[in-house]
Design a protein around this motif. Structure first.
Motif, short mmCIF file in Angstrom:
data_model
loop_
_atom_site.label_atom_id
_atom_site.label_comp_id
_atom_site.label_asym_id
_atom_site.label_seq_id
_atom_site.Cartn_x
_atom_site.Cartn_y
_atom_site.Cartn_z
N VAL A 49 0.86 -1.18 0.00
CA VAL A 49 0.00 0.00 0.00
C VAL A 49 0.90 1.23 0.00
O VAL A 49 1.57 1.54 0.99
CB VAL A 49 -0.93 0.01 1.23
CG1 VAL A 49 -1.76 1.29 1.25
CG2 VAL A 49 -1.84 -1.22 1.21
N ASP A 50 0.93 1.94 -1.13
CA ASP A 50 1.74 3.14 -1.26
C ASP A 50 0.83 4.35 -1.45
O ASP A 50 -0.40 4.26 -1.29
CB ASP A 50 2.73 2.99 -2.41
CG ASP A 50 2.06 2.59 -3.72
OD1 ASP A 50 0.87 2.92 -3.90
OD2 ASP A 50 2.72 1.96 -4.57
N GLY A 51 1.43 5.48 -1.78
CA GLY A 51 0.64 6.69 -1.93
C GLY A 51 -0.41 6.60 -3.01
O GLY A 51 -1.54 7.09 -2.84
N GLY A 52 -0.07 5.96 -4.13
CA GLY A 52 -1.04 5.80 -5.20
C GLY A 52 -2.23 4.95 -4.79
O GLY A 52 -3.38 5.26 -5.13
N ILE A 53 -1.96 3.90 -4.04
CA ILE A 53 -3.04 3.02 -3.58
C ILE A 53 -3.93 3.74 -2.58
O ILE A 53 -5.16 3.61 -2.62
CB ILE A 53 -2.45 1.74 -2.95
CG1 ILE A 53 -1.59 0.99 -3.97
CG2 ILE A 53 -3.56 0.84 -2.42
CD1 ILE A 53 -2.29 0.62 -5.25
N LEU A 54 -3.32 4.53 -1.69
CA LEU A 54 -4.11 5.29 -0.72
C LEU A 54 -5.04 6.28 -1.43
O LEU A 54 -6.20 6.46 -1.04
CB LEU A 54 -3.19 6.02 0.25
CG LEU A 54 -2.42 5.14 1.24
CD1 LEU A 54 -1.42 5.98 2.02
CD2 LEU A 54 -3.39 4.42 2.19
N HIS A 55 -4.52 6.93 -2.48
CA HIS A 55 -5.34 7.85 -3.26
C HIS A 55 -6.51 7.12 -3.92
O HIS A 55 -7.65 7.59 -3.91
CB HIS A 55 -4.48 8.53 -4.32
CG HIS A 55 -5.26 9.37 -5.28
ND1 HIS A 55 -5.74 10.63 -4.96
CD2 HIS A 55 -5.68 9.14 -6.56
CE1 HIS A 55 -6.40 11.13 -6.00
NE2 HIS A 55 -6.38 10.25 -6.97
N GLU A 56 -6.22 5.95 -4.49
CA GLU A 56 -7.27 5.17 -5.16
C GLU A 56 -8.31 4.67 -4.16
O GLU A 56 -9.51 4.63 -4.45
CB GLU A 56 -6.63 4.00 -5.91
CG GLU A 56 -7.58 3.23 -6.80
CD GLU A 56 -8.08 4.01 -8.01
OE1 GLU A 56 -8.98 3.50 -8.69
OE2 GLU A 56 -7.56 5.12 -8.26
N GLN A 57 -7.87 4.31 -2.96
CA GLN A 57 -8.80 3.90 -1.91
C GLN A 57 -9.77 5.02 -1.58
O GLN A 57 -10.98 4.80 -1.43
CB GLN A 57 -8.03 3.52 -0.64
CG GLN A 57 -7.45 2.13 -0.62
CD GLN A 57 -6.86 1.79 0.74
OE1 GLN A 57 -5.65 1.75 0.91
NE2 GLN A 57 -7.71 1.56 1.70
N ALA A 58 -9.24 6.23 -1.44
CA ALA A 58 -10.09 7.37 -1.11
C ALA A 58 -11.08 7.67 -2.22
O ALA A 58 -12.24 8.03 -1.96
CB ALA A 58 -9.21 8.59 -0.83
#
Length: 265
Positions: free
Chosen positions: A116-125
């Motif tokens: 879980v990186d920054g891109g994944i966190l953005h996609e989660q949101a």
């Protein structure tokens, strides 16, 4: 020709920048006499909340045309997954040459990541979904799973260009589409939005002239070019606007509702 079927892209079109459907868009879609199908790069689970909110019952199109499914039973009607060996090969190359890029993969039901990186966190949101963190490499995982999409989230234009050049070796084997400035989505060569809508229209005994489509991105161009009524969003890329018959308001200004009211009646 009377429009009987509406095809809607989601991100940048039906959804605002918060990833939600405005009240005006919701009411206008609900009041339309046309059948409505979402046509998205998203996975079915990422489309489900919007489908329920709009009370859609017609077949829906996910993974840029890689999957057509019944929204009530979630049963696949048409499916074009990536070849396991091919997807594993691509994921191996990405891990070796672009370790900094955020990589995800999707099967019909779930979203998978190695970390879980920054891109994944953005996609989660954005999608309000949580990925499954696997305990092996994505390349190993792909060998035994039927994947519909590989998603790459890229921070800078230089890396995006390098990725495209690297993936050029798979031209004619995969469908590789850029969505916005940060996303690169890899699907089966047979996953095409235009092909998906033509398949649905044929099953409904409707013609292309009886269909309208709304979109904002380059991956929407093929479907906008084949339907009888094409509407680009006010926030669409210049090439998309140029290829469309009409340009409505932006996704932040209820452009879908405006377009249905002004260009489909």
């Amino acid at each position: 020709m009377t429009i009987k079927q509406i095809f809607l892209d989601m991100d940048g079109t039906l959804l605002n920048e918060q990833g939600t459907v405005s009240d005006d868009n919701r009411r206008t879609v609900a009041d339309s006499v046309c059948s409505v199908t979402l046509v998205s790069a998203r996975a079915p689970m990422e489309m489900q909340a919007t489908i329920q909110q709009l009370a859609l019952t017609a077949p829906q199109i996910a993974f840029n045309g890689g999957l057509i499914f019944d929204p009530q039973t979630r049963k696949p009607l048409v499916h074009h997954a990536l070849d396991p060996k091919l997807s594993s090969n691509i994921l191996t190359i990405l891990a070796q040459k672009f370790p900094q890029v955020s990589v995800s993969c999707y099967d019909q039901a779930d979203w998978y990541v190695e970390r879980v990186d920054g891109g994944i966190l953005h996609e989660q949101a954005l999608t309000r979904q949580t990925p499954i963190v696997i305990q092996q490499t994505l390349a190993q995982f792909a060998q035994t799973h039927s994947l519909f999409k590989l998603m790459l989230i890229v921070d800078d234009t230089q890396t995006m260009q390098a990725l495209k050049c690297q993936l050029d070796q798979f031209t004619g084997v995969i469908n590789c589409q850029q969505a916005g400035n940060q996303y690169l989505e890899i699907t089966s060569l047979r996953a095409q939005k235009a092909q998906g809508i033509m398949t649905l229209l044929e099953s409904s005994e409707l013609t292309l002239a009886e269909a309208a489509a709304f979109g904002d991105g380059h991956n929407d161009l093929p479907m906008l070019k084949v339907v009888g009524r094409s509407i680009a969003m006010g926030n669409a890329a210049p090439e998309v606007k140029a290829a469309s018959q009409f340009v409505t308001l932006s996704n932040e200004d209820d452009g879908v509702a405006y377009g249905i009211k002004h260009y489909l009646d």
